[in-house]
Design a protein around this motif. Sequence first.
Motif, PDB file in Angstrom:
ATOM      1  N   ARG B 225       0.812  -1.220   0.000  1.00 33.42           N
ATOM      2  CA  ARG B 225       0.000   0.000   0.000  1.00 33.42           C
ATOM      3  C   ARG B 225       0.847   1.272   0.000  1.00 33.42           C
ATOM      4  O   ARG B 225       0.335   2.348   0.292  1.00 33.42           O
ATOM      5  CB  ARG B 225      -0.926  -0.009   1.201  1.00 33.42           C
ATOM      6  N   PHE B 245      -0.540   0.848  -6.689  1.00 32.53           N
ATOM      7  CA  PHE B 245      -1.985   0.709  -6.557  1.00 32.53           C
ATOM      8  C   PHE B 245      -2.655   1.841  -5.734  1.00 32.53           C
ATOM      9  O   PHE B 245      -3.660   2.399  -6.158  1.00 32.53           O
ATOM     10  CB  PHE B 245      -2.300  -0.691  -6.019  1.00 32.53           C
ATOM     11  N   SER B 246      -2.075   2.225  -4.596  1.00 29.11           N
ATOM     12  CA  SER B 246      -2.699   3.277  -3.776  1.00 29.11           C
ATOM     13  C   SER B 246      -2.793   4.585  -4.544  1.00 29.11           C
ATOM     14  O   SER B 246      -3.773   5.328  -4.435  1.00 29.11           O
ATOM     15  CB  SER B 246      -1.881   3.546  -2.517  1.00 29.11           C
ATOM     16  N   ALA B 249      -5.681   4.566  -7.127  1.00 27.36           N
ATOM     17  CA  ALA B 249      -6.988   4.838  -6.524  1.00 27.36           C
ATOM     18  C   ALA B 249      -7.103   6.314  -6.157  1.00 27.36           C
ATOM     19  O   ALA B 249      -8.133   6.951  -6.400  1.00 27.36           O
ATOM     20  CB  ALA B 249      -7.182   3.961  -5.286  1.00 27.36           C
ATOM     21  N   GLY B 269      -7.893  -3.610  -4.974  1.00 29.84           N
ATOM     22  CA  GLY B 269      -6.600  -3.747  -4.299  1.00 29.84           C
ATOM     23  C   GLY B 269      -6.745  -4.396  -2.939  1.00 29.84           C
ATOM     24  O   GLY B 269      -5.953  -5.259  -2.550  1.00 29.84           O
TER      25      GLY B 269
END
Lengths: 278, 290
Positions: B225, B245-246, B249, B269
């Motif tokens: 994360r 990924f974080s 988003a 995720g």
Amino acid sequence: MAMVRRSEFLPWLPPMGRKTLFALALAFICFAFAFPVLWLILTSLRPESGVYYVHRGTEFTLGNFAEVLREERIVEAFVNSALIATLATVFSLLVTVSSGYMLSRFTGPASRLWFGTIYVFRCVPYISWVLPLYFVTQSWGIYDTYTGLLLPHVAVHICFFSWLMKGFFDGIDPSMEYAAMIDGCTRWGAFIRVAVPSALPAISALAVLCWLFTWNEFLFALILTGNRVPMITVVMAQFVTEMGLRWNLMAATAVMALVPAFLIALFGQKYVIRGLRI
Amino acid sequence: MFGEQQRFVLLLIAPAALLLLLFQVVPIVIGANASFRDWALYNPRKTWIGFDHYVAVISDPAFLYVVLPNTFLFMVLSVAGALVVGLALALLLNRPFRGQKLVQTILLVPLMVAPVIAAIMIRWIFNDQFGIVNVVLEAIGLDGQPWLVQRWSAFGIILLTDIWLWTPWFTLLLLAGLQSLPKEPFEAAAIDGTTTWRVFRFLTLPMLRPVIVVCVVIRAIDAFRTFDIVWTLTGGGPGRSTELFSLYAYVHAFLNLDLGRGSAAAIIGGLIILVIGVVLYRLVDRIAKV
């Protein structure tokens, strides 16, 4: 008594050579680990004109720090960060010490269920709950307030710290608590007067970690605060884009943000090392 | 309704459970709801659109071919790097020498540095015009590189920053583990004249395995994360080539102002890491019991 010879690295080297090599390797490692911070400190001491040639030039100044401290928003951010970090530490410990104690002393479905819940929520990436927390805090009217930042910060520690506290309490023999209860202590009395004091080293370790984590945290502050509660990490990240090339001021702010964390860590180091045997 | 013991047990976890419910469970449910709706500023009615956002994320080439590979590569390399260096340093600090306390304090420095500050420092050190790295390279006759605007050098620098930040964490936990190992097997090995490598391979490593596994699991879940250092170092750039990924988003929710799509990405995720987390937990359980 039999002579016990320590096995050494690189046995073919003479002792002197081995010692020198060892010292050199140590010096190199320490340098590699400390260099970024040293470089930051050096940059923060250079005047605006000298900042692009940090490696040459001999003018040094404390003016950057004075200039940063004249910025109201930065001072406010320092105060906010310190306040939130301290409050979050106090509340997180209050909540997780009891939850870890429960996990350690009681077995059964309730305990297993709570442990499973904690493990699952520990895995959930921050973004998955902080992103919607943005609407939640807005609809509860606590967006961009102390409460709206403090409570999520307490919530984030529940899982990991309950888990660590369980480990610490597992290492403490419960017979003292039973003895206290036979002598007429209530369950609460046994917990607060017997178990908590014997877990104090572990609690201090968690306090240090919690303070550092909250002081250094970025994502929550970025999403859950606006203009009213500036936090130091967010203010610094905005620097990078807004102040662009004023590296001397950025370095000065970063050095000032390092000082409290450094003091806390230096002071708490021995508790952390002693308290973290998992 | 409850016995005295049950009341005690419930009261012990009540504050923690309440906070968890209000600030994690409720937001996740609301995020899940948002991920099924056209929840953007231009659509106040928040129309229900089913799995459209999920389909959009999963079929987004940027997500499939850049963000996911980046995230997994970052997770594996960052954990492996920090584990190897951290273990080496823990072994070093575990043998007594003069100045050991000082070295230990210096090695723990990155632990107190905020990721944002670390990223600012590294950005300055690797600055393409004035950074010390390029100055040194040019001084010895090599060409300076625009480190942060090339995909793989930028990715490498993000990785390096992360390993620098998290190595002390491994060192600390592994050192605590090393110091709590029983002394007798090591004394026996020393009497038998066992070599250092064999002591490490057949004594230290197996005895330390539970601690190593726990550290790796915790760190792997956190590495998945990672947000702050990437945000401050490259902002996901050049282009979107270093997005994790974080960041993906966050960018969809707050920069493109498509909260539904951002929530869907966050949930995808979350599901991925949940699966990884459960698998890793099984692994820990098995290894700890051996």
